[in-house]
Design a protein around this motif. Structure first.
Motif, short mmCIF file in Angstrom:
data_model
loop_
_atom_site.label_atom_id
_atom_site.label_comp_id
_atom_site.label_asym_id
_atom_site.label_seq_id
_atom_site.Cartn_x
_atom_site.Cartn_y
_atom_site.Cartn_z
N ILE A 1 -2.16 -18.29 38.75
CA ILE A 1 -3.25 -18.82 37.74
C ILE A 1 -4.39 -17.42 37.89
O ILE A 1 -5.02 -17.45 39.03
N LEU B 1 -5.93 -23.85 33.11
CA LEU B 1 -5.23 -22.96 33.94
C LEU B 1 -5.19 -21.77 33.47
O LEU B 1 -4.36 -20.71 33.65
N LYS C 1 -12.69 -23.48 41.02
CA LYS C 1 -11.16 -22.93 41.67
C LYS C 1 -11.52 -21.93 42.72
O LYS C 1 -12.36 -20.96 42.44
N TYR D 1 1.99 -21.75 34.30
CA TYR D 1 1.72 -23.15 34.57
C TYR D 1 1.48 -24.14 33.50
O TYR D 1 1.96 -25.14 33.35
#
Length: 936
Positions: free
Chosen positions: A265, A189, A291, A194
């Motif tokens: 993020i 992350l 991601k 988060y």
């Protein structure tokens, strides 16, 4: 469309005109929302969604959604978003202390099972199902939502009591998974907020925060502009809208609201690698995460583009599954798909469960190779054609069931719209849109997604394994080398397809030789010329669902020295496919059909199960016929299955988790270490023979004369009779007299206490068991069910609410009819090691109170209300009737027993519960097993 959207957008319905692409460019058209949903916003900013829906009848699903979760907590508030969720059940303006739970239980709403809530990073959602057929209950339900929104009392005494409950929830979440997650989360992350704000929070804060700190969170974030009220159910929409206006308009928005920050993020382009191990983690898992920025569905072009994403996921999923169906599978389990990740991100994620630490590189290499394979060569046109058929079939099914969709499904759509900006077109509009645009999705378009999803930017690799195998795991340098080099020599995928009839020869139909109408049940009982019996129950609960189950007595109990092979028999047979089709080819043959069926062999029974619809019923019956007459032996697949199973068991044995040791110890005590009940071990797999499995299978399925088929769903008996005669009436029959050989294994008599010391975390588990002989009949069954539910209520009150010593308590009961009547009561909970003796004592005190005084009449009323409400809904489902008819037939019980419920419930009294408690909580037959952490 995006996976999460597919799951939820299909359940709405409403007629919406969706312009064709030729009429207007899709990218300039906003996604139309389902007009059957009444949406609006009060002057103070509260959003609402209201929809009339009669599935189930006389019920409503209510939700309060708050766009506030753990990510908004200050350093001093970590864990208080979740704690606030708890406190809303511990005293509000109109429901002080625990009166809310008490009130709802009286209406038949169960705490935990029905009434519940959850806290995430970005939201908190409260869930309340409520009956609508009693005066004032719907109004009370809306009042509950308003109390949650602005009426939490946050009494300091109640906060103190709830600390223990939340700390126990935190304690029960500790273990290998949590310890490993804490190590890798910041890595994947990118040290974002988060990673620092897990909803459970920090124990140090939960123990010591001041009431003012949680009050500040409530004041800052439970406010109108961040809230939505959702109501779906069997009610008048105008009335509910009026109630929402009455109850929620008085909530005043803050004068200077705190800014609701949207945390991201960050993506820095790098590849992160995390290798984490733990002494109590028994598996070897690799995760490969690519991601990407989150893609929002804002226009119809986005909806159209996301067809490709879903088709990509389906085809990739099929390829990954095929890899596990080889003689030497590269991993125990593998999957790859694109979908939501967290915060502002999506991800394309590939995961694999490796056979052992030494196979981790093989598992990771295979994931990378499969990704490169699709990147280089793409999918094939036949793969896409099949995926489109399955996709269309699923959408069409949702469309056909649009008026039979559960209210809870609709609610989830509107939650997603409010919390995550996901649209809800409705099943009818979406089906029309799919019909117009699915064919236009090209192979080139989908193959282009692989290049978008799979890049060398913003990747993360997480390796998880046992501490003792640490040296055998790949190093970070080896992982980075694989990332750069794997897949260079891959070749194109070869599509293995067979084009042949499912059955080699058409069956010669049998005849219906007997027919009996069971009027009260609405069941037609058929007897076929080969001895097979069929129970037909035509329903209108679903428009497009037919469920099938067949059971006969026998099972692998008839082969007492071949338990291991017996356990694997039906799995090995089914994994081989049928007739000309292996398992992979069979899945491809069934593309676009709702036709699933397969055999099973348990200890006492053999049978088949199936799930289909009117259109594909004949195909499903053909499958059933084929499993009886043309089972297919696939030695390669069987070898792979057994190798994987052995590797899985070896991993478990190498790293025995506290949970595994505890469950095995309980099993050993309850069965007196009987070999027929011992858990499977790696050496158990060595005893399994594919050839012998087929001999056992053929023996058990050689004679269908004692099979009873139950078919429930959307059909008319007269229309299915020809199919039944053809495919069930032609099954092999020798009319032998079959039964099972019951092992007669029950908990031992006497008092037994055992303590197991295992585990690194300071947490314990407790199991208390009472058992004995039992007179199996409807009257006693109802008494024992009442005792179970009443004790569950009492122990939650005592151990959770009063002692603050547990997060949850489970009370279960089991009764056996064969070979002789027997019952078992079990109480289970987790707690702090230092509290074990105190909580066991308190639990037994609650049992003794019922033995001495009988149950509290209020608790009896709660049990009766819950049972009636639960049954009322169950009676309108195909699944209930399938299991009820099948179970009662197998046990030889009266099929009309369900109609005796009112009489049986009236027999539950204070005196009857006292007598039942005295009989079934037998001090002479008592087992206590406790798990304690390892001694240091």
């Amino acid at each position: 469309m995006k996976k999460a959207f597919i799951a939820f957008c299909l359940v709405g319905w409403g007629v919406i005109a969706v312009p064709t692409a030729s009429a207007q460019n899709l990218s300039s058209q906003k996604i139309p929302l389902d007009p059957s949903v009444k949406t609006g916003k009060l002057k103070n900013g509260i959003t609402y969604y209201i929809r009339k829906n009669s599935e189930p009848k006389n019920r409503a699903e209510l939700r309060l959604a708050v766009k506030a979760g753990s990510v908004l907590e200050t350093d001093a508030q970590q864990g208080l978003a979740h704690f606030m969720e708890h406190m809303n059940f511990n005293g509000t303006t109109n429901f002080p202390k625990n009166e809310l739970v008490n009130f709802l239980q009286k209406t038949g709403v169960r705490f935990g099972a029905d009434l519940n809530a959850y806290t995430g990073f970005d939201e908190t959602v409260y869930m309340l199902p409520i009956p609508t057929d009693s005066a004032g209950l719907l109004e009370k339900g809306i009042q509950v939502l308003e109390d949650w929104a602005q009426g939490a009392l946050l009494d300091p005494d109640e906060i103190e009591k709830e600390r223990g409950v939340v700390l126990e929830e935190s304690r029960m979440g500790r273990g290998a998974q949590q310890r490993m997650r804490d190590k890798f989360l910041k890595v994947i992350l990118n040290n974002s907020r988060y990673a620092e704000r897990l909803p459970i929070g920090k124990d140090s804060i939960l123990k010591s925060f001041k009431p003012e700190t949680i009050k500040a969170f409530y004041k800052d974030w439970y406010r109108p502009d961040l809230m939505a009220v959702i109501a779906v159910g069997d009610f008048d929409v105008a009335k509910v809208e009026s109630l929402i206006n009455q109850k929620f308009s008085s909530i005043k928005p803050p004068v200077n609201p705190k800014k609701r920050i949207r945390y991201d993020i960050p993506l820095d382009g790098s590849t992160k690698v995390a290798i984490v191990t733990d002494p109590e983690y028994p598996q070897n898992l690799v995760q490969l995460i690519y991601k990407q920025p989150n893609s929002k569905e804002k226009t119809l072009q986005d909806v159209r583009n996301n067809f490709a994403q879903d088709l990509y996921n389906a085809m990739m999923g099929q390829r990954m599954q095929e890899l596990t169906q080889k003689a030497n599978p590269p991993f125990l389990y593998g999957a790859s798909q694109y979908g939501d990740f967290l915060g502002n991100l999506d991800s394309y994620t590939s995961i694999a469960l490796a056979k052992d630490a030494g196979s981790m590189k093989t598992a990771l290499t295979t994931l990378l190779e499969e990704n490169v394979r699709v990147q280089k060569f793409g999918f094939t046109q036949p793969e896409l054609d099949r995926a489109k058929k399955d996709f269309y079939n699923a959408i069409e099914e949702a469309y056909k069931e649009r008026d039979k969709t559960k209210s809870a499904n609709h609610v989830q759509e509107y939650l997603d719209h409010f919390l995550h900006d996901k649209p809800f077109m409705g099943a009818e509009a979406y089906f029309e849109f799919v019909k117009k645009h699915l064919d236009g999705v090209t192979l080139a378009e989908i193959n282009g997604l692989a290049k978008k999803y799979i890049t060398d930017k913003n990747r993360a690799v997480v390796i998880m394994g046992p501490e003792k195998s640490k040296d055998a795991l790949p190093t970070e340098a080896e992982i980075r080398t694989l990332l750069n080099e794997a897949g260079k020599d891959v070749t194109a995928y070869v599509d293995d397809v067979v084009d042949a009839p499912l059955l080699k020869t058409e069956p010669t139909p049998g005849k219906i030789t007997g027919e009996k109408l069971l009027d009260k049940l609405g069941v037609t009982e058929l007897t076929l010329s080969n001895g097979v019996k069929v129970l037909l129950k035509s329903t209108d609960f679903k428009n497009d669902e037919i469920l099938i189950k067949a059971t006969a007595k026998g099972g692998y109990s008839l082969f007492p020295d071949e338990r291991e092979t017996g356990i694997f028999t039906s799995y090995l047979v089914q994994s081989g496919g049928v007739g000309p089709y292996n398992q992979t080819q069979l899945q491809k043959f069934l593309a676009g059909k709702t036709a699933s069926a397969g055999p099973y062999l348990s200890e006492l029974t053999e049978g088949v199960g199936g799930n289909t619809n009117p259109k594909d019923l004949e195909t499903t019956l053909q499958l059933i016929y084929a499993y009886f007459t043309e089972p297919r032996k696939d030695a390669d697949v069987a070898t792979g299955i057994l190798a994987n199973q052995k590797a899985y068991l070896e991993n478990i044995q190498k790293t025995l988790t506290p949970e595994k040791v505890y469950s095995d110890s309980i099993n050993a005590v309850l069965t007196s270490n009987n070999p027929k009940r011992q858990p499977l071990k790696p050496e158990s797999v060595d005893k399994v023979s594919l050839d012998r499995a087929f001999e056992i299978y053929k023996d058990r399925f050689a004679d269908a004369s004692d099979f009873v088929f139950t078919i429930v769903g959307a059909f008319k008996p007269e229309t299915v009779k020809p199919l039944i005669e053809k495919y069930l009436g032609s099954l092999p029959s020798s009319e032998r007299d079959d039964t099972f050989s019951h092992p007669n294994i029950f908990p031992p008599k006497g008092r037994i206490e055992k303590v197991i010391y295992k585990g690194l975390e300071p947490k314990s588990r407790v199991t208390l068991v009472s058992s004995g002989e039992y007179d199996y009949n409807p009257e006693n069954n109802t008494q024992i069910e009442a005792l179970q539910e009443i004790l569950q209520i009492k122990l939650i009150e005592a151990l959770r609410e009063e002692e603050s010593g547990v997060y949850g308590v489970s009370v279960s009961e089991g009764t056996d009819k064969f070979p002789t009547g027997h019952y078992r009561f079990s109480i289970g909970f987790g707690c702090a090691p230092e509290n074990v003796d105190k909580l066991v004592k308190r639990a037994l005190e609650e049992v003794n109170k019922i033995k001495q005084n009988g149950a509290d009449p209020k608790d009896i009323d709660k049990f009766v209300a819950e049972t009636r409400r639960k049954t009322e809904i169950a009676l309108k489902t195909n699944g209930f009737w399938l299991d009820y008819l099948d179970d009662n037939t197998f046990l030889g019980d009266d099929l009309n027993e369900i109609f005796e419920q009112d009489r049986l419930l009236k027999s539950i009294t204070v005196a009857s519960t006292k007598a039942a408690a005295q009989q079934y909580f037998n001090d002479d037959n008592f087992i206590k097993v406790v798990l304690m952490p390892e001694k240091k």
